[in-house]
Design a protein around this motif. Structure first.
Motif, short mmCIF file in Angstrom:
data_model
loop_
_atom_site.label_atom_id
_atom_site.label_comp_id
_atom_site.label_asym_id
_atom_site.label_seq_id
_atom_site.Cartn_x
_atom_site.Cartn_y
_atom_site.Cartn_z
N ASN A 16 0.85 -1.19 0.00
CA ASN A 16 0.00 0.00 0.00
C ASN A 16 0.88 1.24 0.00
N THR A 17 0.42 2.29 -0.63
CA THR A 17 1.14 3.56 -0.60
C THR A 17 0.35 4.56 0.19
N THR A 18 1.06 5.52 0.78
CA THR A 18 0.39 6.53 1.59
C THR A 18 -0.61 7.32 0.76
N THR A 19 -0.28 7.60 -0.49
CA THR A 19 -1.17 8.40 -1.31
C THR A 19 -2.44 7.66 -1.68
N ALA A 20 -2.37 6.31 -1.79
CA ALA A 20 -3.54 5.54 -2.19
C ALA A 20 -4.49 5.29 -1.04
N ALA A 21 -3.97 5.26 0.20
CA ALA A 21 -4.79 4.94 1.35
C ALA A 21 -5.64 6.14 1.76
N LYS A 22 -6.81 5.84 2.31
CA LYS A 22 -7.76 6.87 2.70
C LYS A 22 -7.54 7.29 4.15
N PRO A 23 -7.53 8.59 4.44
CA PRO A 23 -7.42 9.00 5.85
C PRO A 23 -8.63 8.53 6.66
N ALA A 24 -8.34 7.85 7.78
CA ALA A 24 -9.41 7.45 8.70
C ALA A 24 -9.52 8.46 9.83
N LEU A 25 -8.38 8.90 10.33
CA LEU A 25 -8.33 9.93 11.37
C LEU A 25 -7.28 10.96 10.98
N GLU A 26 -7.57 12.22 11.29
CA GLU A 26 -6.62 13.30 11.04
C GLU A 26 -6.61 14.26 12.22
N LEU A 27 -5.44 14.75 12.54
CA LEU A 27 -5.31 15.83 13.51
C LEU A 27 -4.92 17.09 12.75
N GLU A 28 -5.72 18.13 12.90
CA GLU A 28 -5.46 19.41 12.24
C GLU A 28 -5.12 20.46 13.28
N THR A 67 -2.57 11.25 26.20
CA THR A 67 -3.48 12.31 25.75
C THR A 67 -3.86 12.10 24.29
N LEU A 68 -2.89 11.74 23.47
CA LEU A 68 -3.17 11.50 22.05
C LEU A 68 -4.15 10.34 21.88
N LEU A 69 -3.98 9.29 22.69
CA LEU A 69 -4.93 8.17 22.66
C LEU A 69 -6.34 8.65 22.98
N SER A 70 -6.47 9.49 23.99
CA SER A 70 -7.80 9.99 24.38
C SER A 70 -8.42 10.82 23.28
N LEU A 71 -7.61 11.59 22.58
CA LEU A 71 -8.12 12.41 21.47
C LEU A 71 -8.56 11.53 20.31
N LEU A 72 -7.75 10.53 19.96
CA LEU A 72 -8.07 9.67 18.83
C LEU A 72 -9.29 8.80 19.09
N VAL A 83 -9.95 17.06 15.49
CA VAL A 83 -9.72 15.65 15.19
C VAL A 83 -10.82 15.24 14.23
N LEU A 84 -10.44 14.76 13.05
CA LEU A 84 -11.40 14.41 12.01
C LEU A 84 -11.47 12.90 11.84
N HIS A 85 -12.69 12.39 11.75
CA HIS A 85 -12.92 10.98 11.40
C HIS A 85 -13.63 10.95 10.07
N ASN A 86 -12.98 10.39 9.07
CA ASN A 86 -13.52 10.40 7.71
C ASN A 86 -13.95 11.80 7.29
N GLY A 87 -13.16 12.79 7.69
CA GLY A 87 -13.41 14.18 7.32
C GLY A 87 -14.38 14.93 8.21
N GLU A 88 -14.98 14.26 9.20
CA GLU A 88 -15.96 14.90 10.08
C GLU A 88 -15.32 15.22 11.43
N ASP A 89 -15.57 16.43 11.92
CA ASP A 89 -15.03 16.88 13.20
C ASP A 89 -15.65 16.05 14.33
N LEU A 90 -14.80 15.32 15.07
CA LEU A 90 -15.31 14.48 16.15
C LEU A 90 -16.00 15.28 17.24
N ALA A 91 -15.58 16.52 17.43
CA ALA A 91 -16.19 17.35 18.48
C ALA A 91 -17.66 17.63 18.19
N LYS A 92 -18.04 17.55 16.93
CA LYS A 92 -19.43 17.82 16.53
C LYS A 92 -20.19 16.54 16.21
#
Length: 240
Positions: A16-28, A67-72, A83-92
């Motif tokens: 697998n390549t990083t560019t081909a894989a889909k982001p599941a979680l992101e920290l912005e 702390t990072l575990l708790s955020l994820l 923190v985004l899950h599939n592009g959606e803000d987890l806080a919302k």
């Protein structure tokens, strides 16, 4: 002064390549402090955790791994950033649904109920998810036990009769019971010998590379990090 995270890719471990894989979680631009104006734990972190990959998070005590575990896992929201899950803000988002449907957590101490059988521990997690399943739950539990490389007879064995390595396999099966997209493991090999550690890592790599899951491991083990596709290294903050 904050120290930047170092990310390295072990390119030989997967096709697998990083560019081909889909982001599941992101920290912005995520920062976190325990209280307003209090001790800073994370500052301006920007990570991408992709499906189909095993990612290790390393660093000394006090670097912010817990702390990072708790955020994820959606247990904590950032002081700043998203923190985004599939592009959606987890806080919302509905974070209870996220934790019970989309992410499976594996603990260093296993957190299994010792008086229950292997099957009962797995089925209890399926019941808690609130999901519906297209086959009997005990059949799914049996398939999961095979996936984590335990013999079928373990299904009716009580947890208190199992070794540490066997309990960790059951903990992985339990985390997989409702088919989450993301597996989050906290020091999953910390109490295991090297041979069992390698076997557990083989299970994680199979889940990522063959089933397309995003596997995130917090670890102190250089051997675990070396077998991962990417490594994010946290360093402790130095307050000014």
């Amino acid at each position: 002064m904050d120290t930047a995270v170092t990310a390295t890719a072990n390119t030989a471990s997967t096709t697998n390549t990083t560019t081909a894989a889909k982001p599941a979680l992101e920290l912005e631009h995520v920062s976190y402090s325990y209280t307003k104006g209090g001790k800073r734990v994370l500052i301006d972190k920007n990570y991408v955790f992709r499906t189909g990959r095993v990612i290790s998070i390393t660093g000394p005590s006090g670097a912010g791994k817990t702390t990072l575990l708790s955020l994820l896992s959606g247990l904590t929201t950032p002081t700043k950033g998203r923190v985004l899950h599939n592009g959606e803000d987890l806080a919302k988002a509905d974070r209870y649904r996220f934790r019970s449907h989309d992410i499976g957590v594996i603990f260093q101490s296993f957190n299994l109920l010792p008086a229950l059988t292997v099957a009962e521990n797995i089925i209890l997690s399926m019941d808690a998810s609130g999901k519906t399943f297209d086959q009997p739950k005990k059949e799914i539990a049996a398939e999961l036990i095979e996936k984590v490389r335990l013999q079928p007879e373990y299904l009716n064995e009580r947890i208190l009769h199992l070794s540490g390595g066997e309990q960790q396999r059951v903990a992985i099966a339990r985390a997989l019971s409702y088919d989450p997209q993301i597996i989050l493991a906290d020091e999953p090999t910390g109490n295991l010998d090297l041979a069992t550690q390698d076997d557990i890592m083989a299970i994680f790599k199979d889940l990522a590379h063959n089933e397309g899951k995003c596997v995130i491991i917090v670890t102190h083990s250089p051997e675990v990090a070396a077998q991962s596709d990417e490594v994010f290294q946290l360093a402790p903050l130095r307050e000014r």
